[in-house]
Design a protein around this motif. Structure first.
Motif, PDB file in Angstrom:
ATOM      1  N   ALA A 107       0.833  -1.208   0.000  1.00 26.79           N
ATOM      2  CA  ALA A 107       0.000   0.000   0.000  1.00 26.79           C
ATOM      3  C   ALA A 107       0.866   1.256   0.000  1.00 26.79           C
ATOM      4  N   VAL A 108       1.813   1.320   0.900  1.00 22.16           N
ATOM      5  CA  VAL A 108       2.651   2.512   1.013  1.00 22.16           C
ATOM      6  C   VAL A 108       3.466   2.724  -0.263  1.00 22.16           C
ATOM      7  N   ALA A 109       4.049   1.667  -0.804  1.00 17.93           N
ATOM      8  CA  ALA A 109       4.883   1.782  -2.009  1.00 17.93           C
ATOM      9  C   ALA A 109       4.099   2.274  -3.217  1.00 17.93           C
ATOM     10  N   ASN A 110       2.793   1.974  -3.247  1.00 21.23           N
ATOM     11  CA  ASN A 110       1.984   2.332  -4.408  1.00 21.23           C
ATOM     12  C   ASN A 110       1.058   3.520  -4.174  1.00 21.23           C
ATOM     13  N   GLY A 111       1.167   4.148  -3.022  1.00 20.04           N
ATOM     14  CA  GLY A 111       0.334   5.309  -2.743  1.00 20.04           C
ATOM     15  C   GLY A 111      -1.098   4.968  -2.392  1.00 20.04           C
ATOM     16  N   TYR A 112      -1.369   3.728  -2.023  1.00 24.99           N
ATOM     17  CA  TYR A 112      -2.704   3.357  -1.584  1.00 24.99           C
ATOM     18  C   TYR A 112      -2.904   3.889  -0.162  1.00 24.99           C
ATOM     19  N   THR A 113      -4.121   4.265   0.161  1.00 24.80           N
ATOM     20  CA  THR A 113      -4.338   4.977   1.421  1.00 24.80           C
ATOM     21  C   THR A 113      -4.799   4.123   2.580  1.00 24.80           C
ATOM     22  N   ARG A 114      -5.195   2.883   2.324  1.00 21.35           N
ATOM     23  CA  ARG A 114      -5.713   2.087   3.435  1.00 21.35           C
ATOM     24  C   ARG A 114      -5.839   0.620   3.055  1.00 21.35           C
ATOM     25  N   ILE A 115      -6.100  -0.171   4.068  1.00 22.35           N
ATOM     26  CA  ILE A 115      -6.428  -1.586   3.903  1.00 22.35           C
ATOM     27  C   ILE A 115      -7.761  -1.796   4.603  1.00 22.35           C
ATOM     28  N   ASP A 116      -8.713  -2.354   3.889  1.00 20.75           N
ATOM     29  CA  ASP A 116     -10.030  -2.658   4.448  1.00 20.75           C
ATOM     30  C   ASP A 116     -10.244  -4.162   4.456  1.00 20.75           C
ATOM     31  N   TRP A 117     -11.050  -4.632   5.391  1.00 12.34           N
ATOM     32  CA  TRP A 117     -11.426  -6.041   5.453  1.00 12.34           C
ATOM     33  C   TRP A 117     -12.641  -6.183   6.340  1.00 12.34           C
ATOM     34  N   ALA A 118     -13.207  -7.355   6.351  1.00 13.12           N
ATOM     35  CA  ALA A 118     -14.350  -7.659   7.205  1.00 13.12           C
ATOM     36  C   ALA A 118     -13.988  -8.844   8.090  1.00 13.12           C
ATOM     37  N   VAL A 119     -14.624  -8.908   9.239  1.00  6.96           N
ATOM     38  CA  VAL A 119     -14.379 -10.013  10.167  1.00  6.96           C
ATOM     39  C   VAL A 119     -15.729 -10.494  10.684  1.00  6.96           C
ATOM     40  N   LEU A 120     -15.853 -11.793  10.817  1.00  3.41           N
ATOM     41  CA  LEU A 120     -17.101 -12.344  11.351  1.00  3.41           C
ATOM     42  C   LEU A 120     -17.304 -11.881  12.786  1.00  3.41           C
ATOM     43  N   ASP A 121     -18.556 -11.595  13.132  1.00  3.23           N
ATOM     44  CA  ASP A 121     -18.840 -11.021  14.450  1.00  3.23           C
ATOM     45  C   ASP A 121     -18.454 -11.937  15.606  1.00  3.23           C
ATOM     46  N   TRP A 122     -18.388 -13.234  15.391  1.00  2.00           N
ATOM     47  CA  TRP A 122     -18.046 -14.174  16.466  1.00  2.00           C
ATOM     48  C   TRP A 122     -16.550 -14.445  16.578  1.00  2.00           C
ATOM     49  N   ASN A 123     -15.765 -13.929  15.653  1.00  2.00           N
ATOM     50  CA  ASN A 123     -14.352 -14.287  15.586  1.00  2.00           C
ATOM     51  C   ASN A 123     -13.498 -13.350  16.442  1.00  2.00           C
ATOM     52  N   GLN A 124     -13.629 -13.482  17.752  1.00  2.00           N
ATOM     53  CA  GLN A 124     -12.906 -12.609  18.677  1.00  2.00           C
ATOM     54  C   GLN A 124     -11.388 -12.733  18.566  1.00  2.00           C
ATOM     55  N   PRO A 125     -10.828 -13.934  18.354  1.00  2.00           N
ATOM     56  CA  PRO A 125      -9.369 -13.992  18.182  1.00  2.00           C
ATOM     57  C   PRO A 125      -8.878 -13.132  17.008  1.00  2.00           C
ATOM     58  N   ALA A 126      -9.637 -13.135  15.900  1.00  2.00           N
ATOM     59  CA  ALA A 126      -9.252 -12.299  14.758  1.00  2.00           C
ATOM     60  C   ALA A 126      -9.376 -10.823  15.113  1.00  2.00           C
ATOM     61  N   LYS A 127     -10.460 -10.446  15.784  1.00  2.00           N
ATOM     62  CA  LYS A 127     -10.634  -9.050  16.174  1.00  2.00           C
ATOM     63  C   LYS A 127      -9.494  -8.596  17.085  1.00  2.00           C
ATOM     64  N   ASP A 128      -9.115  -9.435  18.025  1.00  2.00           N
ATOM     65  CA  ASP A 128      -8.015  -9.098  18.927  1.00  2.00           C
ATOM     66  C   ASP A 128      -6.713  -8.911  18.153  1.00  2.00           C
ATOM     67  N   PHE A 129      -6.468  -9.795  17.194  1.00  2.00           N
ATOM     68  CA  PHE A 129      -5.268  -9.691  16.361  1.00  2.00           C
ATOM     69  C   PHE A 129      -5.281  -8.391  15.573  1.00  2.00           C
ATOM     70  N   TYR A 130      -6.393  -8.095  14.913  1.00  2.00           N
ATOM     71  CA  TYR A 130      -6.467  -6.888  14.091  1.00  2.00           C
ATOM     72  C   TYR A 130      -6.272  -5.633  14.933  1.00  2.00           C
ATOM     73  N   GLN A 131      -6.854  -5.609  16.107  1.00  2.00           N
ATOM     74  CA  GLN A 131      -6.690  -4.452  16.983  1.00  2.00           C
ATOM     75  C   GLN A 131      -5.227  -4.313  17.419  1.00  2.00           C
TER      76      GLN A 131
END
Length: 156
Positions: A107-131
């Motif tokens: 993203a940074v090398a190409n001038g992209y401004t962000r990374i977006d994704w979705a996470v399942l509402d029950w997937n707390q381990p993923a949410k903790d990782f992303y945070q």
């Protein structure tokens, strides 16, 4: 751990991990693609989907499958992370963070401004990782994003 862009020879391993992700997400029968279609999607001359892999001791243990999106607010593309998956045995080794770092660098090398994704509402381990890597929860759909200082920091 080696993080690199996927190559055509990785197609079968990527498909295997996509199926493992579907099982993890409680949708084991949801994957409809096959190796040929995935290969074309990722490696055709006009491919619009990309992938990075995490490789350990010659085995692919993680994937990040992504494509470009666009923000009318920033006037720049961003990355939409479709799938991030690390095998159970490789979790906790830094593979997931390393894959995210590779996307941040892209993203940074190409001038992209962000990374977006979705996470399942029950997937707390993923949410903790992303945070933990600087992601933040959006509203309603729970899309997540890394941008600004957090994107720069992750890219380093």
């Amino acid at each position: 751990m080696i993080i690199r862009r996927a190559m055509p020879a990785d197609t079968a391993a990527i498909l295997h991990l996509i199926r493992a992700l579907a099982t993890y997400e409680r949708e084991p029968d949801a994957v409809r693609t096959d190796e040929a279609a995935l290969h074309d999607t990722l490696f055709a001359a006009d491919a619009r989907v990309s992938a990075h892999v995490a490789e350990s001791e010659g085995e692919i243990v993680g994937i990040a499958v992504w494509f470009l999106n666009y923000s009318t607010w920033t006037g720049r593309p961003g990355i939409y992370l479709e799938d991030l998956f690390v095998t159970e045995v490789a979790r906790g080794t830094g593979a997931g963070k390393a894959l995210f770092r590779a996307l941040a660098q892209e993203a940074v090398a190409n001038g992209y401004t962000r990374i977006d994704w979705a996470v399942l509402d029950w997937n707390q381990p993923a949410k903790d990782f992303y945070q933990a890597i600087g992601g933040r929860r959006q509203t309603t759909w729970e899309p997540w994003r890394i941008d600004g200082a957090a994107l720069q920091e992750l890219a380093r």
